[in-house]
Design an enzyme around this catalytic site. Structure first.
Site, PDB file in Angstrom:
ATOM      1  N   CYS A  41       5.750  25.215  27.883  1.00 34.34           N
ATOM      2  CA  CYS A  41       7.180  24.889  27.847  1.00 34.34           C
ATOM      3  C   CYS A  41       7.384  23.545  27.147  1.00 34.34           C
ATOM      4  CB  CYS A  41       7.755  24.834  29.263  1.00 34.34           C
ATOM      5  SG  CYS A  41       7.043  23.520  30.278  1.00 34.34           S
ATOM      6  N   CYS A  44       5.754  20.538  28.759  1.00 37.75           N
ATOM      7  CA  CYS A  44       4.330  20.383  28.415  1.00 37.75           C
ATOM      8  C   CYS A  44       4.183  19.636  27.088  1.00 37.75           C
ATOM      9  CB  CYS A  44       3.659  21.754  28.315  1.00 37.75           C
ATOM     10  SG  CYS A  44       3.587  22.668  29.861  1.00 37.75           S
ATOM     11  N   ASP A 444      -6.146  48.865  25.080  1.00 37.61           N
ATOM     12  CA  ASP A 444      -7.078  48.005  25.803  1.00 37.61           C
ATOM     13  C   ASP A 444      -6.629  47.957  27.266  1.00 37.61           C
ATOM     14  OD1 ASP A 444      -9.020  45.884  26.326  1.00 37.61           O
ATOM     15  OD2 ASP A 444      -7.282  44.552  26.360  1.00 37.61           O
ATOM     16  N   ASP A 624      -4.988  42.787  23.314  1.00 41.05           N
ATOM     17  CA  ASP A 624      -4.528  41.403  23.446  1.00 41.05           C
ATOM     18  C   ASP A 624      -5.615  40.360  23.284  1.00 41.05           C
ATOM     19  OD1 ASP A 624      -5.865  41.946  25.950  1.00 41.05           O
ATOM     20  OD2 ASP A 624      -4.837  40.191  26.754  1.00 41.05           O
ATOM     21  N   ASP A 628     -10.506  42.456  20.890  1.00 44.88           N
ATOM     22  CA  ASP A 628      -9.738  43.567  20.315  1.00 44.88           C
ATOM     23  C   ASP A 628      -9.370  43.317  18.857  1.00 44.88           C
ATOM     24  OD1 ASP A 628      -9.609  44.813  22.877  1.00 44.88           O
ATOM     25  OD2 ASP A 628      -7.970  43.465  23.410  1.00 44.88           O
TER      26      ASP A 628
END
Length: 725
Positions: A41, A44, A444, A624, A628
């Protein structure tokens, strides 16, 4: 600013009086790149930038939330190793990235450049149109010629600047003796300009500078629409390369030496501290810890690491220091081989021929031949070069592939807007065309069909005392199971017991003293409990029988509905994961998926996708993780969640912005409809040409009327595309 003195120039008196001083070396600033996986965010960003900018030697620090990356401009003596502890104290995990491996994307620059050319063409077109109104209103002789020359003065430099993309692409094609869509575009623009200059020089009644500018403007609008449908993504292979650690700590006779990873050799001993990534493939020589192996297996839970265990480059050491002996370095590491897999897969996908490219191969030769025949025929009939040129220009303009050029981007833009409102971002210009052809969907498991975070499932089986002791021990660890247990216990209203002297034993768990008894929370073998089939943490209180805390990975929202919708649509669904056989089989049975593969490494996933492709299948890969990435790039089309790692998102064609998977089925239906609209647009453009071309060849359309007709066809194509919204 530097000033150069000539021999005759006067020197500053202060400089003459001061004693000469040896030249000092100019300090060179360096740029440090840090990966910040924990930021999420604007707060941060502010906290990280504040902590970095307050550190001595840091000149400027900027955080990119999308890439979860910080770029720091620092003095020559500052290193990433000095800044990582600063962020650790601020509560943020940080890892060093090699700035040399991060390719600077040219996307924003390309977009601004295209938009600027579009603006120049639009502004010039409006001004020339205003001048043309005066001519149409009856201006004659010297006044008309003056307006024509002013129009030429505006149009020539505007087109020279704005139409550069078409000129460059056309020249590139002609240089290798082939034709593309830009060749007739450039010929039409140049012929309109040449005809206009000829008419102006001979004091003719008509000039077509406005037609040339309008043509350029509409074509640039189509090009910009096409640009907006694509994410200017860096290569996924480059993203993977960026994860390679630039420096490592080598042990030589027990002495630590910080060296570049490129300097490491086989059999070198390397120290990897907690929080660091493995710089090479190797074998653990000493130390115990836990490893995050999600890079290669997709499994989110850490694994116990001990001497004799094999590790791979890119894996993260979580809890204790490890000494490893290198067994593969440089291009031989598993991480580098994964990058090679992705690069090969990406190059394969790039050979896909879009509908627009197929149309261009048929269209361009016909346009040139027709225009040339018109010029020859009218010159032989009339003997007037001006008439022949005007008609040839009209034919080129009226058949100019503006409608064809807009046919695809107009539809993809409308479809992209529809899918964006449903939570999906289209990144590639041919993604919808490829998605419409999909007949097999490969999912996945961890982080895609499931949330990727463990949840405590048997909290009701434990007493309040057990939960309070477990909570006290769990809150002393960052292990995913401990975090999940602590969250569940807190949510149930429990508070931690008064456990003293809590410490974490790397690779095993946490222990402490409670009411004179030794208490432990961790692995089954550590607390002397039987190993079960479930993902679990065990609590041992003194000599009591250890109790089990069981965990499961929850399904993502809409996962079951998405799988069912795809099956109803006639698509085969496959579940493929690096997770254990038990976990994959259980999820497959829960979702009703008959075909599944477990314990699949990155190369296994990519190979399975390739095997399906070789069988004639058109595969959609949904994943993800970095494991992958090669499969995402190898698939006919690919989707990754927004929560995926950078490299996976870059390798995919479509990004799923929300947590719900149901839009995936809708995206497949929308892609089929979009492809249908594209074909309709091609038919509209063809019908338009069948009607308009004979008129132009017959000399019934001037270049200006041809430009207006071309604009009408473009608007018709765009309106048809909007039906998708």
């Amino acid at each position: 600013m530097s000033t150069q003195m000539t021999p005759g120039a006067a020197a500053c008196p202060g400089c003459i009086a001061a004693p000469a001083e040896p030249a000092r070396p100019i300090p060179t600033d360096i740029q440090i790149a840090l990966s910040l996986p924990g930021i999420h965010c604007s707060a941060c960003i502010a906290n990280v930038e504040r902590a970095l900018n307050a550190h001595p030697g840091v000149q400027d620090a900027r955080v990119n939330l999308t890439l979860k990356r910080a770029l720091i401009k620092a003095g020559p003596d500052l290193r990433a190793a000095d800044l990582i502890p600063v962020l650790d104290r601020a509560g943020y995990e940080a890892h060093e990235l090699d700035p040399g491996a991060l390719s600077a994307t040219q996307t924003d620059k390309a977009g601004r450049d295209l938009l600027m050319r579009l603006a120049v063409a639009g502004f010039a077109s409006m001004n020339v149109m205003l001048l043309s109104v005066s001519v149409w209103s009856g201006a004659t002789d010297a006044t008309r010629d003056m307006f024509h020359w002013i129009s030429a003065a505006i149009a020539l430099p505007a087109i020279a600047f704005s139409a550069q993309p078409f000129f460059i692409n056309a020249w590139s094609a002609l240089r290798v003796r082939r034709l593309n869509m830009d060749v007739p575009i450039v010929l039409a623009i140049l012929l309109a300009l040449f005809t206009s200059l000829w008419e102006t020089a001979l004091s003719g009644e008509h000039a077509y500078f406005d037609a040339a500018l309008t043509l350029t403007f509409f074509l640039l609008a189509g090009r910009y629409l096409d640009y907006r449908t694509r994410a200017a993504a860096r290569s996924a292979a480059e993203e993977l390369t960026a994860l390679e650690v630039p420096r490592a700590t080598r042990l030589v006779n027990g002495v630590e030496q910080e060296v570049a990873v490129s300097a490491l050799k086989l059999e070198d001993l390397i120290l990897v501290r907690p929080g660091g990534r493995m710089p090479v493939d190797g074998q653990i020589v000493s130390g115990e810890s836990e490893l995050d192996r999600s890079l290669l297996t997709g499994e989110t839970l850490p694994v116990f690491a001990q001497p004799g265990m094999q590790v791979s480059a890119g894996e993260v050491n979580l809890t204790g220091p490890l000494t490893i002996q290198a067994t593969a370095v440089g291009e031989e590491t598993s991480l580098h081989r994964m990058a090679d897999l992705v690069a090969i897969a990406e190059s394969g996908r790039s050979r896909y021929t879009s509908l627009a490219d197929k149309a261009a191969k048929l269209y361009a030769p016909g346009v040139h031949i027709l225009s040339a025949l018109s010029f020859v025929g009218w010159y032989m009939y009339s003997g007037d070069v001006r008439i022949a040129l005007n008609i040839a220009a009209a034919v080129l303009i009226i058949t100019c592939p503006c409608a064809l050029g807009l046919a695809v981007p107009a539809v993809t833009t409308a479809a992209s807007g529809r899918l964006f409102r449903k939570g999906m971002l289209i990144k590639d210009s041919t993604a919808l065309e490829r998605l419409a052809e999909v007949d097999t969907v490969v999912f996945d498991k961890t982080g895609t069909l499931t949330s990727g975070t463990p949840e405590l499932v048997n909290i009701q089986e434990h007493t309040g005392s057990e939960l309070e002791v477990a909570l006290a021990l769990a809150e002393a660890s960052a292990h995913p199971l401990s975090v999940a247990l602590a969250h569940a216990a807190r949510s149930a209203g429990h508070t931690p017991a008064d456990v003293q002297n809590i410490s974490e034993i790397p690779g095993h768990g946490t222990e402490g003293n409670f009411q004179g008894q030794r208490v432990r929370l961790g692995r089954a073998e550590w607390v002397r409990a039987p190993e079960g089939p479930h993902t679990a943490a065990w609590l041992a209180i003194g000599d009591q029988q250890p109790v089990e805390f069981r965990f499961s990975d929850s399904l993502r929202s809409g996962a079951a509905d998405a799988v069912e919708a795809l099956r109803v649509a006639g698509k085969d669904v496959v579940l493929m994961s690096g997770d254990s056989t038990t976990a994959v089989q259980a999820l497959a049975e829960k979702l009703g998926v008959e075909s599944w593969i477990a314990k699949a490494l990155p190369q296994d996933k990519a190979q399975h996708v390739q095997n399906l492709t070789d069988q004639g299948r058109r595969v959609l890969m949904v994943g993800d993780g970095l494991n992958d990435t090669a499969a995402l790039a190898a698939a006919h089309a690919s989707i990754s969640p927004a929560s995926a790692l950078d490299a996976a998102r870059v390798a995919s064609d479509i990004v799923l912005l929300g947590n719900d998977l149901l839009p995936i089925a809708d995206a497949c239906q929308t892609a089929v409809r979009a492809t249908r609209r594209i074909r309709e647009n091609f038919r509209i453009a063809t019908i338009y040409n069948v009607i308009a071309v004979p008129l132009a060849v017959a000399g019934l359309a001037t270049p200006l009327i041809a430009a207006l007709a071309m604009s009408t066809s473009s608007i018709t194509v765009s309106l048809n595309a909007l039906r998708l919204r």
